[in-house]
Design a protein around this motif. Structure first.
Motif: not given
Length: 359
Positions: A319-331
């Motif tokens: 039920e939780d929301l989290i954030l991840a910070r990636l490079t555009r290339r990885s995404a």
């Protein structure tokens, strides 16, 4: 009881125009210096009269410029804690605290406030003999002993070093949890707001950009640039289920278990955990052979692309929301898009002790 604030004022360089509600608990006014935060709390205190304003506590109107109502500061029932403690230097701690009881009958709360803020051993000292953190605790106690209906705190930790901030934060948490009143807390420090706030009002150039429960504001990828990309991260609430012999504590979240270095809460206790976006790694499949203990199944909710090479990914785990910070290339390589099933990986030691707080 709740505090309702609506303010408009033309400063020339920018216009202050905002409205928000502050329920019981800590409502953090968050924004960069010059955003208008201090002007807001000064208006609530009656120290600044805007061009237009309506300020109400419960059903009591403190100010309504349309109706010509503007109560003076001493009739507002407001406690105010400034950046500097502003203690009376000629009085002892006991004298400073006792001063707060004048006029509103706070003497009956004296023992409770002294105990809550850990001031019992300080009452005989003078302000010159106190550390910065101790001075601020006395200032908070003096404000509380005036029995305010609202407590205002304007950057109360800004003048303290890291050690003194760490010393006083647990007292502020206890204040939040035990005092049933609206507390307006001004800060531009993400870690303070994440640790203390129940409600966040995000301010930029005199305008309210966003307002809501702290968990919702911190988990919004659209707001990450305003909160600071380097410090962006979501807040999760969990229950301590065990303290293990190897020094790790196990915390049950809605999406799985989180193992962290021992936390200061008994089994069964509720905690808030801030997981910074830069500490979250994504994997399409459940990874094998990793040293990381925290692997949470997740689904991508949103992908927000910035101007640089990075993206912020919002994920739902349980039920939780989290954030991840990636490079555009990885995404792009992982084909990360809304609806994608993946796993969020968090190193146990990546979560700083200050990012875990008791509730």
């Amino acid at each position: 009881m709740g505090l309702s604030v609506g303010i408009g004022h033309d400063f020339g360089r920018f216009a202050l125009d905002m409205a928000f509600e502050a329920p019981d608990g800590v409502t953090a006014l968050f924004g960069q210096s010059g955003a208008g935060k201090t002007s807001v709390v000064n208006a609530v205190a009656g120290l600044f009269r805007p061009d237009r304003a309506r300020i109400v506590v419960g059903d009591r109107v403190l100010g309504d410029t349309d109706k010509g109502v503007w109560l003076p500061p001493h009739r507002r029932g407001i406690g105010y804690v400034f950046q500097d403690a502003r203690l009376f230097p000629h009085m002892s701690v006991l004298g400073n605290l006792s001063y707060g009881t004048r006029g509103r009958g706070g003497r009956g709360d004296f023992a409770r406030v002294v105990e809550m803020l850990g001031l019992g051993d300080l009452t005989g000292r003078r302000p010159r003999d106190l550390s910065g953190g101790e001075k601020q605790r006395v200032a908070i106690g003096r404000a509380l002993l005036s029995r305010p209906e609202v407590l205002l705190m304007d950057e109360p930790l800004a003048s303290l070093d890291t050690a003194r901030r760490a010393e006083i934060l647990p007292y502020l948490e206890r204040l939040r949890d035990e005092m049933r009143m609206p507390i307006l807390y001004v800060s531009h420090a993400v870690e303070e707001v994440a640790r203390l706030a129940t409600t966040v009002v995000l301010i930029d150039a005199g305008q309210v950009v966003a307002t809501g429960a702290a968990e919702d504001v911190f988990a919004d990828p659209d707001l990450a640039p305003r909160l600071g990309l380097a410090e962006a991260g979501a807040l999760l609430t969990g229950t301590v289920t065990a303290h293990h012999a190897d020094g790790l504590s196990e915390i049950a979240l809605s999406g799985g278990s989180l193992f962290l270095p021992r936390v200061d809460a008994a089994p069964g206790g509720r905690v808030r955990v801030r997981i910074e976006a830069q500490d979250v790694i994504l994997s399409r499949d459940r990874p094998d052979g990793l040293s990381a203990l925290n692997i949470l199944p997740a689904e991508v909710v949103a992908v927000k692309q910035g101007e640089g090479p990075g993206v912020i990914v919002q994920l739902r785990t349980g039920e939780d929301l989290i954030l991840a910070r990636l490079t555009r290339r990885s995404a792009e390589a992982l084909a990360i898009r809304p609806g994608t099933a993946c796993h969020a990986v968090v190193k146990s030691v990546a979560v700083a002790r200050g990012n875990v707080t008791r509730l």
